[in-house]
Motif scaffolding. Sequence first.
Motif, short mmCIF file in Angstrom:
data_model
loop_
_atom_site.label_atom_id
_atom_site.label_comp_id
_atom_site.label_asym_id
_atom_site.label_seq_id
_atom_site.Cartn_x
_atom_site.Cartn_y
_atom_site.Cartn_z
N GLU A 6 36.35 125.43 78.15
CA GLU A 6 35.65 124.93 76.98
C GLU A 6 34.89 123.71 77.48
O GLU A 6 35.50 122.78 77.98
CB GLU A 6 36.68 124.56 75.92
CG GLU A 6 36.09 124.21 74.60
CD GLU A 6 36.97 123.21 73.89
OE1 GLU A 6 38.18 123.42 73.77
OE2 GLU A 6 36.40 122.18 73.48
N ASN A 41 40.35 114.08 76.48
CA ASN A 41 40.15 113.56 75.12
C ASN A 41 41.25 113.93 74.13
O ASN A 41 41.27 113.42 73.03
CB ASN A 41 38.78 114.00 74.58
CG ASN A 41 38.62 115.50 74.50
OD1 ASN A 41 39.27 116.22 75.23
ND2 ASN A 41 37.75 115.95 73.63
N PHE A 42 42.14 114.83 74.53
CA PHE A 42 43.31 115.14 73.71
C PHE A 42 44.53 115.08 74.61
O PHE A 42 44.99 116.10 75.12
CB PHE A 42 43.17 116.53 73.06
CG PHE A 42 42.37 116.54 71.80
CD1 PHE A 42 43.01 116.60 70.56
CD2 PHE A 42 40.99 116.47 71.83
CE1 PHE A 42 42.28 116.62 69.39
CE2 PHE A 42 40.25 116.47 70.66
CZ PHE A 42 40.89 116.55 69.43
N ARG A 90 50.40 118.04 65.92
CA ARG A 90 49.61 119.25 66.19
C ARG A 90 50.18 119.99 67.42
O ARG A 90 50.27 121.21 67.44
CB ARG A 90 48.16 118.83 66.43
CG ARG A 90 47.25 119.95 66.83
CD ARG A 90 45.82 119.45 66.80
NE ARG A 90 44.96 120.41 67.46
CZ ARG A 90 43.64 120.33 67.48
NH1 ARG A 90 43.02 119.32 66.87
NH2 ARG A 90 42.91 121.21 68.10
N GLN A 111 34.55 111.25 70.65
CA GLN A 111 34.99 111.98 71.85
C GLN A 111 35.66 113.31 71.49
O GLN A 111 36.80 113.58 71.84
CB GLN A 111 35.93 111.09 72.66
CG GLN A 111 35.25 109.80 73.09
CD GLN A 111 36.22 108.74 73.57
OE1 GLN A 111 36.14 108.30 74.69
NE2 GLN A 111 37.14 108.34 72.74
N PHE A 112 34.93 114.10 70.76
CA PHE A 112 35.37 115.44 70.37
C PHE A 112 34.31 116.42 70.83
O PHE A 112 33.11 116.17 70.67
CB PHE A 112 35.43 115.58 68.84
CG PHE A 112 36.58 114.89 68.18
CD1 PHE A 112 37.73 115.60 67.87
CD2 PHE A 112 36.50 113.56 67.83
CE1 PHE A 112 38.79 114.97 67.24
CE2 PHE A 112 37.55 112.94 67.19
CZ PHE A 112 38.71 113.64 66.89
N CYS A 113 34.77 117.57 71.29
CA CYS A 113 33.77 118.59 71.63
C CYS A 113 33.16 119.18 70.37
O CYS A 113 32.16 119.89 70.44
CB CYS A 113 34.38 119.67 72.48
SG CYS A 113 35.84 120.29 71.71
N THR A 114 33.73 118.86 69.21
CA THR A 114 33.17 119.34 67.94
C THR A 114 32.30 118.27 67.27
O THR A 114 31.91 118.43 66.10
CB THR A 114 34.31 119.73 66.99
OG1 THR A 114 35.27 118.68 67.00
CG2 THR A 114 34.97 121.02 67.43
N THR A 123 34.32 118.22 63.04
CA THR A 123 35.48 117.64 63.72
C THR A 123 36.76 118.00 62.95
O THR A 123 36.73 118.11 61.72
CB THR A 123 35.35 116.11 63.79
OG1 THR A 123 34.81 115.65 62.56
CG2 THR A 123 34.43 115.69 64.92
N GLY A 124 37.84 118.16 63.70
CA GLY A 124 39.10 118.54 63.06
C GLY A 124 39.22 120.05 63.06
O GLY A 124 38.57 120.73 62.28
N VAL A 125 40.01 120.55 63.98
CA VAL A 125 40.14 122.00 64.14
C VAL A 125 41.53 122.40 63.69
O VAL A 125 42.52 121.90 64.22
CB VAL A 125 39.90 122.40 65.62
CG1 VAL A 125 40.10 123.88 65.81
CG2 VAL A 125 38.50 122.00 66.06
N HIS A 160 37.97 128.53 68.15
CA HIS A 160 37.46 127.33 68.82
C HIS A 160 36.95 127.83 70.16
O HIS A 160 37.63 127.81 71.18
CB HIS A 160 38.59 126.32 69.00
CG HIS A 160 38.11 124.98 69.48
ND1 HIS A 160 37.20 124.22 68.80
CD2 HIS A 160 38.43 124.26 70.58
CE1 HIS A 160 36.98 123.11 69.46
NE2 HIS A 160 37.71 123.11 70.55
N PHE A 183 45.59 119.03 73.95
CA PHE A 183 44.85 119.85 74.91
C PHE A 183 45.26 119.48 76.33
O PHE A 183 44.45 119.43 77.23
CB PHE A 183 43.33 119.64 74.78
CG PHE A 183 42.70 120.33 73.61
CD1 PHE A 183 41.96 121.49 73.77
CD2 PHE A 183 42.84 119.82 72.34
CE1 PHE A 183 41.38 122.12 72.69
CE2 PHE A 183 42.26 120.44 71.24
CZ PHE A 183 41.53 121.60 71.41
N THR A 199 39.49 122.38 79.67
CA THR A 199 38.63 121.70 78.69
C THR A 199 38.08 120.47 79.39
O THR A 199 38.84 119.65 79.90
CB THR A 199 39.43 121.24 77.44
OG1 THR A 199 40.02 122.39 76.85
CG2 THR A 199 38.52 120.58 76.42
#
Length: 526
Positions: A265, A159-160, A105, A300-303, A456-458, A466, A164, A240
């Motif tokens: 974010e 978390n990324f 990604r 552990q996702f903001c989504t 989840t999964g952007v 986002h 990120f 983020t």
Amino acid sequence: MQLTGEMLIGASAMRGTDKPVQAIEAQTGKPMEPSYGGGSAADVDRACELAWAAFDTYRETSLEDRARFLEAIASNIMDLGDALIERTMAESGLPRGRIEGERGRTTGQLRLFAEVVREGSWLEARIDPPLADRKPLPRVDLRQRHIAVGPVAVFGASNFPLAFSVAGGDTASALAAGCPVVVKAHSAHPGTSEMVGRAIQAAVQQCGLPEGTFSLLYGSGAVVGQGLVANPHIKAVGFTGSRSGGTALMKTAAARPEPIPVYAEMSSINPVFLLPHALAKRAEALGKGFVGSLTLGAGQFCTNPGLVMAAEGPDLTRFLGAATEALGGVPAQTMLTPGILKAYQEGIGKLAANKRVEKVAEGQIASGDTQGQAAIFATKAEDFIADPSMEEEVFGAASLVIRCQEVEKMKEMAEKLEGQLTATVLMEPEDMGFARALLPILERRVGRILINGFPTGVEVSHAMVHGGPYPSTSDGRTTSVGTLAIRRFLRPVCYQDFPAELLPEALRDGNPLGLWRRIDGALGKN
Ligand SMILES: NC(=O)C1=CN([C@@H]2O[C@H](COP(=O)(O)OP(=O)(O)OC[C@H]3O[C@@H](n4cnc5c(N)ncnc54)[C@H](O)[C@@H]3O)[C@@H](O)[C@H]2O)C=CC1
Ligand SMILES: O=C(O)CCC(=O)C(=O)O
């Protein structure tokens, strides 16, 4: 690559003299070598001065040169090979598949931004030709393009650790816009940060760019984080992380003699609306699918879907039954840092202790003290409305199901929610009327609305948003994922009555760059 524990300031590498930062191996809780000397106020100043010195040259690199630079970063990251994957796995506790996917990604978004840079529409070139004979007054020659805002401070997210972080979306979009970048590495993954930072530093050199195009600092929020945002050479911020961190940076940025935008974010609980016909038809499948999304990456996702709403009744009971069964099979998962695990445990502890909340399901018990156990709670709509603490993000695999007395209540609940990154509507064609009525409320509240999926999964693409109204982000007019993210780091400049030789290439007669341009309002390639 031998990790050195050094900061990267322009073309140099040096050890910071402030309090050191050390990674904790996520699975074992043990410190990992090397330690990273924290940056001092002088280091922040040096990195920002170099970024400022690089700005005028870097922002005027040709579209082709800038695109090649982004591609060079992507290939240098790939050249780090398995050593990068292994270090990132150790520092984050995330599994190989996830980290390999995240690397794809990261390099994919750098390459996507390279395409965007080459294509050039982001310049938004406009030309209003002069109207010498216009009465009562002639019109002057007006031309507009977008330029980079200036050096950008980027905060790597915990978390990324790749997508990120040092070469993540904020860095890629800022570099694409023509902004030098100074990154504050997240202290949870300094080794990953050094590796990726060196890949960028090498690309700067390979592409013959000014050294201040990129710097990487480690250290505390108080010295490095605050210092970057307060530095007069920094003109925008990408962040983020937590709401407290993001809002602290917003305050610092707003209090500067020259205030600057902070694109933070922060927190989102991503409501999921279970509409009645969907629940009646496929409660069990939805319960299972929901647990898959909830527990992905230890939540552990903001989504992460932290809030579910449905009308009380037997179909909701079926949904919860299926979710309970599915969650019972989910092992406890290693969390990113001891601090994030502690915050998660406190969050679920607070829900469990709340008399208005019942715990309806649990994942498997954690073994050791680095894992988080998933949990689903439930409460009544009235109780949720009466107790604002229930709306706080619990960062991890926990969700709260809101039992609404009737379907209509879901609309009232949607109206009361804070700004969110996403809202999900699970529906059948028979739910269309209700969905249509819910939609305007959701549009006001969130950045992305999904039908019959999970949040989840952007996707990193052109149409992705986002982002969302505060407090999901500090500025709901933008996105931190996808190509539109470049807009955050650009501003328009108008050139009035310029001689041809002084005009930027993008605005010259004859369209030498072959751009899409708006001539007197009409879009074309002339
Ligand atoms: N919604 C989201 O996307 C995410 C939310 N979180 C939340 O944040 C919590 C802590 O996780 P972190 O990732 O460490 O986030 P954090 O907000 O504590 O830290 C992120 C970065 O900002 C810096 N920072 C924090 N507060 C600062 C301040 N007042 N001044 C200057 N710099 C500051 C830190 O040093 C770090 O580099 C989690 O438990 C979770 O609740 C974390 C990651 C993503
Ligand atoms: O779900 C994703 O892919 C992105 C999530 C995200 O931005 C975050 O957790 O900070």
